[in-house]
Scaffold this active site. Sequence first.
Site, PDB file in Angstrom:
ATOM      1  N   ARG A   6      -5.310   4.615  20.958  1.00 37.86           N
ATOM      2  CA  ARG A   6      -5.529   3.218  20.550  1.00 37.86           C
ATOM      3  C   ARG A   6      -4.198   2.602  20.153  1.00 37.86           C
ATOM      4  O   ARG A   6      -3.304   3.315  19.671  1.00 37.86           O
ATOM      5  CB  ARG A   6      -6.543   3.114  19.406  1.00 37.86           C
ATOM      6  CG  ARG A   6      -6.201   3.944  18.186  1.00 37.86           C
ATOM      7  CD  ARG A   6      -7.182   3.733  17.048  1.00 37.86           C
ATOM      8  NE  ARG A   6      -6.933   2.492  16.322  1.00 37.86           N
ATOM      9  CZ  ARG A   6      -6.011   2.351  15.368  1.00 37.86           C
ATOM     10  NH1 ARG A   6      -5.229   3.355  15.021  1.00 37.86           N
ATOM     11  NH2 ARG A   6      -5.863   1.204  14.757  1.00 37.86           N
ATOM     12  N   ASP A  44      -1.502   1.529  -3.644  1.00 39.81           N
ATOM     13  CA  ASP A  44      -2.244   0.431  -4.272  1.00 39.81           C
ATOM     14  C   ASP A  44      -3.661   0.857  -4.658  1.00 39.81           C
ATOM     15  O   ASP A  44      -4.520   0.027  -4.964  1.00 39.81           O
ATOM     16  CB  ASP A  44      -2.256  -0.828  -3.394  1.00 39.81           C
ATOM     17  CG  ASP A  44      -2.970  -0.625  -2.071  1.00 39.81           C
ATOM     18  OD1 ASP A  44      -3.102   0.541  -1.638  1.00 39.81           O
ATOM     19  OD2 ASP A  44      -3.404  -1.620  -1.469  1.00 39.81           O
ATOM     20  N   SER A  81       0.804  -1.224   0.000  1.00 32.35           N
ATOM     21  CA  SER A  81       0.000   0.000   0.000  1.00 32.35           C
ATOM     22  C   SER A  81       0.838   1.275   0.000  1.00 32.35           C
ATOM     23  O   SER A  81       1.678   1.476  -0.877  1.00 32.35           O
ATOM     24  CB  SER A  81      -0.932  -0.076   1.208  1.00 32.35           C
ATOM     25  OG  SER A  81      -1.770   1.024   1.271  1.00 32.35           O
ATOM     26  N   GLU A 129     -13.001   6.042   6.049  1.00 33.56           N
ATOM     27  CA  GLU A 129     -12.046   6.482   7.059  1.00 33.56           C
ATOM     28  C   GLU A 129     -11.546   7.848   6.606  1.00 33.56           C
ATOM     29  O   GLU A 129     -11.493   8.128   5.407  1.00 33.56           O
ATOM     30  CB  GLU A 129     -10.861   5.516   7.136  1.00 33.56           C
ATOM     31  CG  GLU A 129     -11.238   4.158   7.687  1.00 33.56           C
ATOM     32  CD  GLU A 129     -10.011   3.276   7.968  1.00 33.56           C
ATOM     33  OE1 GLU A 129      -9.951   2.701   9.050  1.00 33.56           O
ATOM     34  OE2 GLU A 129      -9.121   3.180   7.104  1.00 33.56           O
ATOM     35  N   ARG A 169      -1.296   5.152  19.261  1.00 33.96           N
ATOM     36  CA  ARG A 169      -1.617   6.398  18.559  1.00 33.96           C
ATOM     37  C   ARG A 169      -2.497   7.293  19.422  1.00 33.96           C
ATOM     38  O   ARG A 169      -3.373   6.809  20.142  1.00 33.96           O
ATOM     39  CB  ARG A 169      -2.357   6.102  17.257  1.00 33.96           C
ATOM     40  CG  ARG A 169      -1.530   5.317  16.270  1.00 33.96           C
ATOM     41  CD  ARG A 169      -2.048   5.460  14.855  1.00 33.96           C
ATOM     42  NE  ARG A 169      -1.453   4.456  13.986  1.00 33.96           N
ATOM     43  CZ  ARG A 169      -0.241   4.545  13.446  1.00 33.96           C
ATOM     44  NH1 ARG A 169       0.526   5.588  13.689  1.00 33.96           N
ATOM     45  NH2 ARG A 169       0.223   3.580  12.671  1.00 33.96           N
ATOM     46  N   SER A 183      -1.863   0.837  17.654  1.00 32.86           N
ATOM     47  CA  SER A 183      -1.866   0.686  16.200  1.00 32.86           C
ATOM     48  C   SER A 183      -2.012  -0.789  15.837  1.00 32.86           C
ATOM     49  O   SER A 183      -1.520  -1.663  16.540  1.00 32.86           O
ATOM     50  CB  SER A 183      -0.553   1.228  15.637  1.00 32.86           C
ATOM     51  OG  SER A 183      -0.327   0.689  14.349  1.00 32.86           O
TER      52      SER A 183
HETATM   53  C1  16G Z   1      -4.581  -0.401   7.556  1.00 26.25           C
HETATM   54  C2  16G Z   1      -6.031  -0.392   7.163  1.00 26.25           C
HETATM   55  C3  16G Z   1      -6.601   1.001   7.262  1.00 26.25           C
HETATM   56  C4  16G Z   1      -6.394   1.582   8.624  1.00 26.25           C
HETATM   57  C5  16G Z   1      -4.937   1.490   9.020  1.00 26.25           C
HETATM   58  C6  16G Z   1      -4.780   1.847  10.480  1.00 26.25           C
HETATM   59  C7  16G Z   1      -7.170  -1.675   5.435  1.00 26.25           C
HETATM   60  C8  16G Z   1      -7.227  -2.061   3.995  1.00 26.25           C
HETATM   61  N1  16G Z   1      -6.187  -0.860   5.779  1.00 26.25           N
HETATM   62  O1  16G Z   1      -3.814   0.329   6.653  1.00 26.25           O
HETATM   63  O2  16G Z   1      -7.968   0.925   6.988  1.00 26.25           O
HETATM   64  O3  16G Z   1      -6.804   2.909   8.676  1.00 26.25           O
HETATM   65  O4  16G Z   1      -4.480   0.151   8.847  1.00 26.25           O
HETATM   66  O5  16G Z   1      -3.469   1.707  10.858  1.00 26.25           O
HETATM   67  O6  16G Z   1      -7.964  -2.126   6.246  1.00 26.25           O
HETATM   68  P1  16G Z   1      -3.044   1.735  12.367  1.00 26.25           P
HETATM   69  O7  16G Z   1      -3.797   0.622  13.073  1.00 26.25           O
HETATM   70  O8  16G Z   1      -1.581   1.550  12.351  1.00 26.25           O
HETATM   71  O9  16G Z   1      -3.446   3.065  12.905  1.00 26.25           O
HETATM   72 MG    MG Z   2      -3.722   1.249   0.312  1.00 24.43          MG
END
Ligand code: 16G
Ligand code: MG
EC number: 5.4.2.3
Length: 556
Positions: A518, A288, A68, A386, A527, A520
């Site tokens: 939360r 992506d 991604s 989001e 975060r 991550s």
């Molecule tokens: C991933 C998730 C995204 C989310 C992010 C949070 C998918 C396809 N991608 O990239 O939706 O916002 O994780 O990241 O579900 P974090 O948990 O590190 O904050």
């Molecule tokens: Mg992506």
Amino acid sequence: MDEIQIASLLKSSELFPIPQSVKLSYGTAGFRGDAKLLESTVYRVGILSALRSLKLGSATVGLMITASHNKVSDNGIKVSDPSGGMLSQEWEPFADQIANASSPQELVSLIREFMEKEEIMIGEKNKGAEVWLGRDTRPSGESLLRAAEIGVGSILGSVAIDIGILTTPQLHWMVRAKNKGLKATENDYFENLSTSFMCLIDLIPVSGNDKLEISKLLVDGANGVGGQKIEELRGSLSNLDLEIRNTGRDGGVLNEGVGADFVQKEKVLPLGFGSKDVGMRCASLDGDADRLVYFYIPSESSEKVELLDGDKILSLFALFIKEQLNILGDDKEGKQSRLGVVQTAYANGASTDYLKQLGLDVVFAKTGVKHLHEKAAEFDIGIYFEANGHGTILFSESFISWLVSKQKDLTDKGQGGSEEHKAVSRLVAVSNLINQAVGDALSGVLLVEVILQHMGSSIQKWNVLYKDLPSRQIKVEVPDRTAVVTTSEETEALRPLGIQDAINSEINKYPRGRAFIRPSGTEDVVRVYAEASTQEAADSLANSVAQLVKSFLGSS
Ligand code: 16G
Ligand code: MG
């Protein structure tokens, strides 16, 4: 599992020894990490996907090799279920177990146990598994794809099909279409987008002799697959003037100073954009192409961009859908459509207020597409986004059937040109255009563009639907991020005990203050998010909450 199958697994897994000292987790959206360390993981996910296909009656399963928005030296892998959605969460623990199995013998015994528990049979009586493999433009993608093929092939009778370089949403779309018995090639995907886009264009109300003026859209392709694919799509579209930059062909590096993640987090111009673009409508895709944000440069002296993030895209979509539903009114048979929107705790508070003012049902889900998707699927029309630009609009099967029969009824009654007929037709076209499997930046761009044309709106006018509250995000490194446990909507921390009360008393010091923490799902950090009526207040609230995290959890 018979001897031949065991031998096949042992033999192939010898090719992919697991690197020392990496602990892998399927996480929020698949395995991710340094591409050099991922071959054994990808090989094992190949096995898992073949088993998943067998479990579901040899339905086609998808495997996407991408990291991604992460740096080009990283890569990753995730599974698309036959529905085109994310891998069922019930299988994630098995993914973690096999990815971390330390020897071929342990791997085989985990697989054997799991197959018994899930009653998965390999053998002549069943059709074999079928797995479609896609990858983004990362240089490591090709060799990882070979590892996945070997993984799939090590389950006897399975077929792995390389469907080439794709965006993540294209792969999900194709897998969904295949399993629904629809046309499922990449060309079909493009054709579907251009047909439904043109259908919506044709349904734009033309007032008097007004000629529609189409201004140019500048697209930042993140130097990745999205830029290349939107270029391919452009040929089959009219009524859209696109200039595509950062396609990756002009020497730029994937996700480096470009792309939706960069623009959304930093709120500055991506490379390749400058003062000559002041006021122009710009869109940015991630590496992506499953994320989309819009932006414009307000003035030549400005270093920051005006960002129109996922919340604002959601608001535009909600406004348009609601307008069509209003035209339809309450149906005579008493069927009232249930339109709902799904956000996460990261949604800007001003966007939530705006959506509620529109009279919409707003619900919250945990971060991560799979969680939002699940909630949106409970509505007739569920729009989820989001703030970072992941999102789509889901139409329930029963609601689509209702729309299609309504469309037919009106035509049969000779009301083909009525406002109601147009509204129904627009909704049907939106359901075809917007990816029903996952959020898709390509279909998202087309829908935003056609809605702006429909409303005769500029990006500046769209931007003032509401004004974002200033916000700040911080990440805090702690010895153990799992010590933070939150409520299901992630707005409050249940653990460590006492931290939420401390956060609340900080929040209370600021007008319009809101903050949460939360762990991550993708990085080893906690975060912190804060918003308030001014940027200084948001920064200060975020800093005090970060301090609280450090004092409750210790810093590492
Ligand atoms: C991933 C998730 C995204 C989310 C992010 C949070 C998918 C396809 N991608 O990239 O939706 O916002 O994780 O990241 O579900 P974090 O948990 O590190 O904050
Ligand atoms: Mg992506």
